[in-house]
Design an enzyme around this catalytic site. Structure first.
Site, PDB file in Angstrom:
ATOM      1  N   LYS A 152      52.975   9.290 -54.853  1.00  0.00           N
ATOM      2  CA  LYS A 152      54.351   8.937 -54.504  1.00  0.00           C
ATOM      3  C   LYS A 152      55.026   8.154 -55.639  1.00  0.00           C
ATOM      4  CE  LYS A 152      53.506  10.438 -50.241  1.00  0.00           C
ATOM      5  NZ  LYS A 152      52.937   9.655 -49.156  1.00  0.00           N
ATOM      6  N   ASP A 205      49.678  -0.697 -46.495  1.00  0.00           N
ATOM      7  CA  ASP A 205      49.805   0.656 -47.020  1.00  0.00           C
ATOM      8  C   ASP A 205      51.071   0.670 -47.862  1.00  0.00           C
ATOM      9  OD1 ASP A 205      50.258   3.307 -47.542  1.00  0.00           O
ATOM     10  OD2 ASP A 205      50.103   3.994 -45.462  1.00  0.00           O
ATOM     11  N   TRP A 219      53.493   6.769 -40.410  1.00  0.00           N
ATOM     12  CA  TRP A 219      52.249   6.529 -41.154  1.00  0.00           C
ATOM     13  C   TRP A 219      51.446   5.364 -40.600  1.00  0.00           C
ATOM     14  CZ3 TRP A 219      50.542  10.493 -43.468  1.00  0.00           C
ATOM     15  CH2 TRP A 219      51.424  11.410 -44.057  1.00  0.00           C
TER      16      TRP A 219
HETATM   17  C1  LIG Z   1      52.028   9.966 -47.908  1.00  0.00           C
HETATM   18  C2  LIG Z   1      51.619   8.757 -47.151  1.00  0.00           C
HETATM   19  C3  LIG Z   1      50.364   8.641 -46.548  1.00  0.00           C
HETATM   20  C4  LIG Z   1      49.350   9.762 -46.595  1.00  0.00           C
HETATM   21  O1  LIG Z   1      48.881   9.872 -47.888  1.00  0.00           O
HETATM   22  P1  LIG Z   1      47.777  10.961 -48.323  1.00  0.00           P
HETATM   23  O2  LIG Z   1      47.453  10.506 -49.699  1.00  0.00           O
HETATM   24  O3  LIG Z   1      48.435  12.289 -48.252  1.00  0.00           O
HETATM   25  O4  LIG Z   1      46.624  10.852 -47.380  1.00  0.00           O
HETATM   26  C5  LIG Z   1      50.054   7.469 -45.911  1.00  0.00           C
HETATM   27  N1  LIG Z   1      50.922   6.452 -45.849  1.00  0.00           N
HETATM   28  C6  LIG Z   1      52.150   6.523 -46.407  1.00  0.00           C
HETATM   29  C7  LIG Z   1      53.079   5.345 -46.321  1.00  0.00           C
HETATM   30  C8  LIG Z   1      52.534   7.679 -47.076  1.00  0.00           C
HETATM   31  O5  LIG Z   1      53.754   7.752 -47.645  1.00  0.00           O
END
Ligand SMILES: *Cc1c(COP(=O)(O)O)cnc(C)c1O
Length: 364
Positions: A201, A177, A110
């Protein structure tokens, strides 16, 4: 042998995202699904600018501020487009132009993706990249130029299962993030310039992304699309267009549930307990293994492999038959992965560990 003692029509859900949501939240949403609190219509059928929805929106934002202790110098934006959208929105809002330097740490899938997207809008500097050890460890040395406007990193790598035990040390504003570990442990928001997370998540269903941004960092960049413009979103309660109303309402219910359970402190305590149970089971023998280096193993996403990979299919179908779903590994790594987000009860992990031990006895 029955492992899932709840005997519920709802399995223990180890999906990495969209994630399982607490039963209590689903029941509440079901109870007010057709007619929302006297509105004679569903929450998804009413105006986003009307009093009833504005109250749901303010409650969700207020709960997040309370749970994370977010100060007034930070804006809380609820936007669409996922964490993926933020990978572009961040350089477009925090840099005055594309000649400005931004630093990125690459520690897995990511953060690599965010850097690739960010490179379109800045002078990219990679501060460290752990690809050489297959993203199983965190970097020791960071190279951060003094003129970097910020350092971006992923606090938890959802696919590779590595998590920063503490934020990386840097003199420039830190951008995190936290899609897969937000609200799973105490953090000091003031340590960050910006924190963002897709809701699906750890906070709710898919459809919204939270961005917590220090207001003083926001720049004006002429070509920034209106929909990604933090300042316009800040000035309009994140409603420069029709927002994803149902996910915002659902996130509010999840945050209310979290507060009722004891807030971030309790989520963190449970995360420690769940992770200790699962890693303990994996480390007992060579039958299972997890590649992440001790000290940066994720408490939220645990990739694991069966030494004899031919058994993986049987392992996964057996788990499903016993009320445990979502354990298949990401295509990038294969194997298995258990995601232990806040809505996963400790009992669900006990159930998984019991199943894993028996599976090992039968096949080890
Ligand atoms: C799932 C995830 C993403 C992507 O997220 P979306 O909402 O599907 O764009 C980005 N960074 C991390 C750490 C993730 O777990």
């Amino acid at each position: 042998m029955v492992y899932n003692k709840r005997m519920s029509s709802r399995a223990y859900n180890f999906n990495p995202g969209p994630c399982g949501l607490p039963d209590a939240v689903m029941e509440r949403a079901q109870a007010e699904f057709l007619s929302y609190r006297g509105e004679q219509a569903s929450v998804m059928e009413i105006s986003h600018r009307g009093a009833a929805f504005m109250e749901a929106y303010r409650r969700a934002v207020g709960l997040l501020r309370e749970l994370m202790d977010i100060g007034d110098d930070y804006a809380v934006l609820l936007v669409a487009g996922g964490a993926t959208g933020q990978a572009a929105a961040i350089p477009l809002n925090l840099l005055a132009d594309e000649n400005q330097c931004a630093a990125y740490l690459i520690t897995g899938h990511w953060s690599k993706r965010a850097a690739d997207e960010g490179a379109k809008y800045c002078r990219m500097h990679v501060a460290a990249d752990t690809a050489d050890n297959n993203y199983t460890a965190l970097p020791v040395q960071l190279q951060i130029p003094e003129d970097a406007a910020y350092l971006h990193y992923a606090d938890n790598e959802t696919i590779h299962g590595v998590e920063f035990p503490a934020p990386p040390a840097t003199a420039v504003p830190l951008i995190a993030d936290m899609s897969s570990n937000i609200l799973s442990r105490h953090i000091n928001v003031d340590d960050y310039g910006l924190i963002y997370a897709g809701a699906q998540k750890n906070m709710g269903p898919t459809g919204i992304t939270v961005a917590i941004v220090r207001k003083s960092l926001v720049q004006t960049r002429r070509q920034t699309p209106m929909i990604w413009d933090y300042r316009q979103q800040m000035d309009n309660d994140s409603m420069i267009n029709t927002p994803p109303t149902f996910p915002i309402y659902m996130m509010g219910l999840v945050l209310e549930w979290m507060r009722g359970e004891g807030g971030v402190a309790e989520m963190s305590r449970r995360a420690d307990e769940k992770a200790a149970l699962l890693y303990g089971c994996i480390d007992r023998s060579d039958f299972y293994n997890n590649p992440a280096v001790n000290g940066c193993r994720s408490r939220m996403n645990v990739p694991f492999f069966i030494a004899d990979d031919k058994l993986t299919g049987d392992f996964l179908s057996g788990a499903q038959q016993n009320g445990m779903i979502g354990l298949k590994g990401h295509a990038v790594l294969g194997g298995c992965r258990a995601s232990l987000y806040n809505a996963m009860p400790v009992a669900g992990v006990r159930c998984l560990v019991e199943y894993m031990r028996d599976f090992e006895k039968r096949h080890g």
